[in-house]
Design a protein around this motif. Structure first.
Motif, PDB file in Angstrom:
ATOM      1  N   PHE A  34      40.871   5.993  -1.715  1.00 11.14           N
ATOM      2  CA  PHE A  34      40.183   5.728  -0.454  1.00 11.14           C
ATOM      3  C   PHE A  34      38.680   5.965  -0.566  1.00 11.14           C
ATOM      4  CE2 PHE A  34      44.544   6.717   0.538  1.00 11.14           C
ATOM      5  CZ  PHE A  34      44.876   5.762   1.473  1.00 11.14           C
ATOM      6  N   LEU A  35      38.143   5.776  -1.750  1.00  6.67           N
ATOM      7  CA  LEU A  35      36.733   6.001  -1.970  1.00  6.67           C
ATOM      8  C   LEU A  35      36.003   4.689  -2.205  1.00  6.67           C
ATOM      9  CD1 LEU A  35      36.610   9.159  -4.280  1.00  6.67           C
ATOM     10  CD2 LEU A  35      36.015   9.004  -1.871  1.00  6.67           C
ATOM     11  N   LEU A  36      34.780   4.632  -1.700  1.00  9.36           N
ATOM     12  CA  LEU A  36      33.888   3.504  -1.917  1.00  9.36           C
ATOM     13  C   LEU A  36      32.515   4.048  -2.276  1.00  9.36           C
ATOM     14  CD1 LEU A  36      34.815   1.213   1.117  1.00  9.36           C
ATOM     15  CD2 LEU A  36      35.422   0.800  -1.269  1.00  9.36           C
ATOM     16  N   PRO A  37      31.714   3.304  -3.032  1.00  7.72           N
ATOM     17  CA  PRO A  37      30.343   3.750  -3.290  1.00  7.72           C
ATOM     18  C   PRO A  37      29.605   4.001  -1.985  1.00  7.72           C
ATOM     19  CG  PRO A  37      30.913   1.906  -4.715  1.00  7.72           C
ATOM     20  CD  PRO A  37      32.039   2.050  -3.740  1.00  7.72           C
ATOM     21  N   GLY A  38      28.897   5.116  -1.932  1.00  6.74           N
ATOM     22  CA  GLY A  38      28.179   5.482  -0.724  1.00  6.74           C
ATOM     23  C   GLY A  38      28.896   6.522   0.120  1.00  6.74           C
TER      24      GLY A  38
ATOM     25  N   LYS B 280      29.730  20.748  -1.658  1.00 10.04           N
ATOM     26  CA  LYS B 280      29.913  20.048  -0.392  1.00 10.04           C
ATOM     27  C   LYS B 280      28.924  18.893  -0.250  1.00 10.04           C
ATOM     28  CE  LYS B 280      31.682  23.958   2.323  1.00 10.04           C
ATOM     29  NZ  LYS B 280      31.489  24.763   3.555  1.00 10.04           N
ATOM     30  N   ASP B 281      29.356  17.883   0.502  1.00  3.63           N
ATOM     31  CA  ASP B 281      28.493  16.751   0.878  1.00  3.63           C
ATOM     32  C   ASP B 281      27.864  16.093  -0.349  1.00  3.63           C
ATOM     33  OD1 ASP B 281      27.422  14.989   2.690  1.00  3.63           O
ATOM     34  OD2 ASP B 281      25.681  16.224   3.146  1.00  3.63           O
ATOM     35  N   VAL B 282      28.724  15.701  -1.293  1.00  2.00           N
ATOM     36  CA  VAL B 282      28.266  15.056  -2.526  1.00  2.00           C
ATOM     37  C   VAL B 282      28.376  13.538  -2.370  1.00  2.00           C
ATOM     38  CG1 VAL B 282      28.675  14.800  -4.998  1.00  2.00           C
ATOM     39  CG2 VAL B 282      28.936  17.038  -3.915  1.00  2.00           C
ATOM     40  N   LYS B 283      27.374  12.826  -2.790  1.00  2.00           N
ATOM     41  CA  LYS B 283      27.339  11.368  -2.653  1.00  2.00           C
ATOM     42  C   LYS B 283      28.072  10.699  -3.807  1.00  2.00           C
ATOM     43  CE  LYS B 283      24.119   7.479  -2.142  1.00  2.00           C
ATOM     44  NZ  LYS B 283      22.677   7.101  -2.086  1.00  2.00           N
ATOM     45  N   VAL B 284      28.913   9.711  -3.484  1.00  2.82           N
ATOM     46  CA  VAL B 284      29.610   8.916  -4.495  1.00  2.82           C
ATOM     47  C   VAL B 284      28.712   7.744  -4.886  1.00  2.82           C
ATOM     48  CG1 VAL B 284      31.629   7.505  -5.012  1.00  2.82           C
ATOM     49  CG2 VAL B 284      31.869   9.559  -3.595  1.00  2.82           C
ATOM     50  N   LEU B 285      28.309   7.709  -6.136  1.00  2.36           N
ATOM     51  CA  LEU B 285      27.458   6.628  -6.620  1.00  2.36           C
ATOM     52  C   LEU B 285      28.262   5.399  -7.017  1.00  2.36           C
ATOM     53  CD1 LEU B 285      24.913   8.567  -8.860  1.00  2.36           C
ATOM     54  CD2 LEU B 285      24.469   7.541  -6.627  1.00  2.36           C
ATOM     55  N   ALA B 286      29.415   5.614  -7.645  1.00  4.27           N
ATOM     56  CA  ALA B 286      30.203   4.485  -8.133  1.00  4.27           C
ATOM     57  C   ALA B 286      31.659   4.896  -8.260  1.00  4.27           C
ATOM     58  CB  ALA B 286      29.677   4.009  -9.490  1.00  4.27           C
ATOM     59  N   VAL B 287      32.550   3.902  -8.205  1.00  5.57           N
ATOM     60  CA  VAL B 287      33.966   4.103  -8.473  1.00  5.57           C
ATOM     61  C   VAL B 287      34.335   3.222  -9.652  1.00  5.57           C
ATOM     62  CG1 VAL B 287      34.601   4.799  -6.153  1.00  5.57           C
ATOM     63  CG2 VAL B 287      34.504   2.383  -6.690  1.00  5.57           C
ATOM     64  N   ASP B 288      34.977   3.828 -10.647  1.00  2.99           N
ATOM     65  CA  ASP B 288      35.182   3.162 -11.934  1.00  2.99           C
ATOM     66  C   ASP B 288      33.828   2.700 -12.457  1.00  2.99           C
ATOM     67  OD1 ASP B 288      37.809   3.700 -12.270  1.00  2.99           O
ATOM     68  OD2 ASP B 288      38.537   1.829 -11.445  1.00  2.99           O
ATOM     69  N   GLN B 289      33.660   1.411 -12.722  1.00  4.01           N
ATOM     70  CA  GLN B 289      32.376   0.890 -13.199  1.00  4.01           C
ATOM     71  C   GLN B 289      31.705   0.033 -12.127  1.00  4.01           C
ATOM     72  OE1 GLN B 289      33.036  -1.093 -16.929  1.00  4.01           O
ATOM     73  NE2 GLN B 289      33.526   0.803 -18.004  1.00  4.01           N
ATOM     74  N   THR B 290      32.055   0.283 -10.875  1.00  2.00           N
ATOM     75  CA  THR B 290      31.493  -0.500  -9.779  1.00  2.00           C
ATOM     76  C   THR B 290      30.578   0.384  -8.960  1.00  2.00           C
ATOM     77  OG1 THR B 290      33.499  -1.849  -9.673  1.00  2.00           O
ATOM     78  CG2 THR B 290      32.022  -1.931  -7.776  1.00  2.00           C
ATOM     79  N   ALA B 291      29.294   0.011  -8.913  1.00  2.00           N
ATOM     80  CA  ALA B 291      28.321   0.770  -8.143  1.00  2.00           C
ATOM     81  C   ALA B 291      28.041   0.112  -6.811  1.00  2.00           C
ATOM     82  CB  ALA B 291      27.009   0.908  -8.932  1.00  2.00           C
TER      83      ALA B 291
ATOM     84  N   SER C  87      41.628  22.276 -12.609  1.00  2.00           N
ATOM     85  CA  SER C  87      41.565  20.918 -12.077  1.00  2.00           C
ATOM     86  C   SER C  87      40.611  20.857 -10.889  1.00  2.00           C
ATOM     87  CB  SER C  87      42.963  20.449 -11.646  1.00  2.00           C
ATOM     88  OG  SER C  87      43.464  21.267 -10.598  1.00  2.00           O
ATOM     89  N   ILE C  88      40.154  19.641 -10.606  1.00  2.00           N
ATOM     90  CA  ILE C  88      39.289  19.452  -9.452  1.00  2.00           C
ATOM     91  C   ILE C  88      39.858  18.335  -8.588  1.00  2.00           C
ATOM     92  CG2 ILE C  88      37.210  20.257 -10.621  1.00  2.00           C
ATOM     93  CD1 ILE C  88      36.410  17.340 -10.968  1.00  2.00           C
ATOM     94  N   GLN C  89      39.601  18.434  -7.305  1.00  2.00           N
ATOM     95  CA  GLN C  89      40.041  17.422  -6.348  1.00  2.00           C
ATOM     96  C   GLN C  89      38.888  17.069  -5.424  1.00  2.00           C
ATOM     97  OE1 GLN C  89      43.593  18.588  -4.288  1.00  2.00           O
ATOM     98  NE2 GLN C  89      44.634  19.283  -6.134  1.00  2.00           N
ATOM     99  N   LEU C  90      38.961  15.870  -4.861  1.00  2.00           N
ATOM    100  CA  LEU C  90      37.931  15.396  -3.950  1.00  2.00           C
ATOM    101  C   LEU C  90      38.499  15.280  -2.546  1.00  2.00           C
ATOM    102  CD1 LEU C  90      36.435  12.495  -6.122  1.00  2.00           C
ATOM    103  CD2 LEU C  90      35.840  14.921  -6.153  1.00  2.00           C
ATOM    104  N   THR C  91      37.730  15.685  -1.560  1.00  2.00           N
ATOM    105  CA  THR C  91      38.119  15.504  -0.161  1.00  2.00           C
ATOM    106  C   THR C  91      37.046  14.650   0.514  1.00  2.00           C
ATOM    107  OG1 THR C  91      37.006  17.559   0.482  1.00  2.00           O
ATOM    108  CG2 THR C  91      39.345  17.685  -0.070  1.00  2.00           C
ATOM    109  N   LEU C  92      37.479  13.603   1.184  1.00  5.45           N
ATOM    110  CA  LEU C  92      36.556  12.651   1.809  1.00  5.45           C
ATOM    111  C   LEU C  92      35.992  13.223   3.100  1.00  5.45           C
ATOM    112  CD1 LEU C  92      35.337   9.773   1.739  1.00  5.45           C
ATOM    113  CD2 LEU C  92      37.354   9.013   3.018  1.00  5.45           C
ATOM    114  N   ARG C  93      34.675  13.091   3.287  1.00  4.88           N
ATOM    115  CA  ARG C  93      33.996  13.584   4.474  1.00  4.88           C
ATOM    116  C   ARG C  93      33.726  12.443   5.453  1.00  4.88           C
ATOM    117  NH1 ARG C  93      31.053  18.495   4.049  1.00  4.88           N
ATOM    118  NH2 ARG C  93      29.702  17.679   5.673  1.00  4.88           N
ATOM    119  N   ASN C  94      33.710  12.785   6.739  1.00  4.47           N
ATOM    120  CA  ASN C  94      33.217  11.852   7.738  1.00  4.47           C
ATOM    121  C   ASN C  94      31.703  11.754   7.575  1.00  4.47           C
ATOM    122  OD1 ASN C  94      32.115  10.883  10.343  1.00  4.47           O
ATOM    123  ND2 ASN C  94      34.228  11.026  11.045  1.00  4.47           N
ATOM    124  N   PRO C  95      31.135  10.531   7.555  1.00  4.37           N
ATOM    125  CA  PRO C  95      29.687  10.411   7.304  1.00  4.37           C
ATOM    126  C   PRO C  95      28.811  11.071   8.349  1.00  4.37           C
ATOM    127  CG  PRO C  95      30.640   8.309   7.981  1.00  4.37           C
ATOM    128  CD  PRO C  95      31.786   9.232   7.721  1.00  4.37           C
TER     129      PRO C  95
END
Length: 254
Positions: A137-141, A164-175, A208-216
């Motif tokens: 459920f992740l998208l760049p941005g 906390k509040d880390v920006k996703v630059l890319a998923v796989d090789q898609t920016a 291990s590490i896990q990601l939790t999606l934040r409301n923008p």
């Protein structure tokens, strides 16, 4: 006599017609000049002509120019389309939005991803799967929190929110993405400070590490400092000293 009057009236009619035409022509010319001066007032500002996705290389067809009063045009906006063409959008830009310098980046040599990284930040890629965290459920941005889990032995596992509040630059090789639908990915590239990258690398090696999606639009709750308890002082005990018929009360030192 009649003929002379007719000729006079005809000449006067022609004169009045010519005068009226001359006045009308001057009025129209003055109006055109006024409109032209009004159009020249202000300065050009570059706007988005259509939706520009995050991480997209901006083309000429994406832009348009409008005139704005100098006191209204933002100081961080662009004046010419040529100054924007070829740059990379670091945010989603909507139609009629003013293109500001903070929302685009220069596309220099190399991948588009390099243009999306803040000069003071670093790109760090972590592997994820479609079961752990929110990889599907992740998208760049997007922005995420990072949870680190460590084994404490005897089957005990402790988890803490590392970043906390880390920006996703890319998923796989898609920016960049032109869709709103999430995709299943195997790696996520995050934008971190050098110190945060070191902490994440260390945590990844320990567990291990896990990601939790934040409301923008989510904001961190403000922590209210606890009031310090007031110090209480016990009253020093008193004794009464009697000398003959006189007595006196004295405090005993603690």
């Amino acid at each position: 006599m009649l003929k002379t009057r007719t000729v006079t009236l005809f000449i006067l009619s022609v004169a009045f017609a010519v005068g009226a035409a001359w006045i009308a022509n001057n009025w129209i010319s003055s109006q055109k000049t006024t409109v032209a001066k009004q159009e020249k007032v202000g300065q050009p500002v570059v706007l988005a002509a259509l939706d520009i996705p995050y991480g997209h290389t901006i083309e000429r067809r994406h832009l348009k120019v409008v005139m704005m009063p100098e006191d209204v045009a933002p100081v961080n906006s662009f004046r010419s389309v040529d100054d924007v063409v070829g740059k990379v959008s670091t945010n989603i830009l909507l139609p009629d939005e003013i293109i500001r310098t903070e929302r685009v980046s220069d596309h220099l040599e190399g991948a588009t991803l390099a243009a999306l990284i803040d000069p003071e930040m670093r790109a760090f890629t972590v592997r994820v799967d479609d079961v752990v965290g929110v990889a599907g459920f992740l998208l760049p941005g997007n922005r995420v929190d990072i949870i680190a889990s460590r084994s404490r032995g005897k089957g005990n596992v402790s988890s803490t929110t590392l970043l906390k509040d880390v920006k996703v630059l890319a998923v796989d090789q898609t920016a960049r993405t032109d869709k709103n639908d999430p995709v299943v990915v195997r790696a996520v590239t995050l934008e971190l400070t050098p110190r945060e990258a070191e902490k994440l690398a260390e945590a990844r090696g320990e567990g291990s590490i896990q990601l939790t999606l934040r409301n923008p639009v989510a904001e961190e709750p403000k922590q209210v400092a606890k009031a310090k308890p007031k110090r209480t002082y016990k009253a020093a005990p008193k004794v009464i000293v009697i000398k003959g018929t006189e007595w006196q009360s004295k405090k005993v030192p603690m």
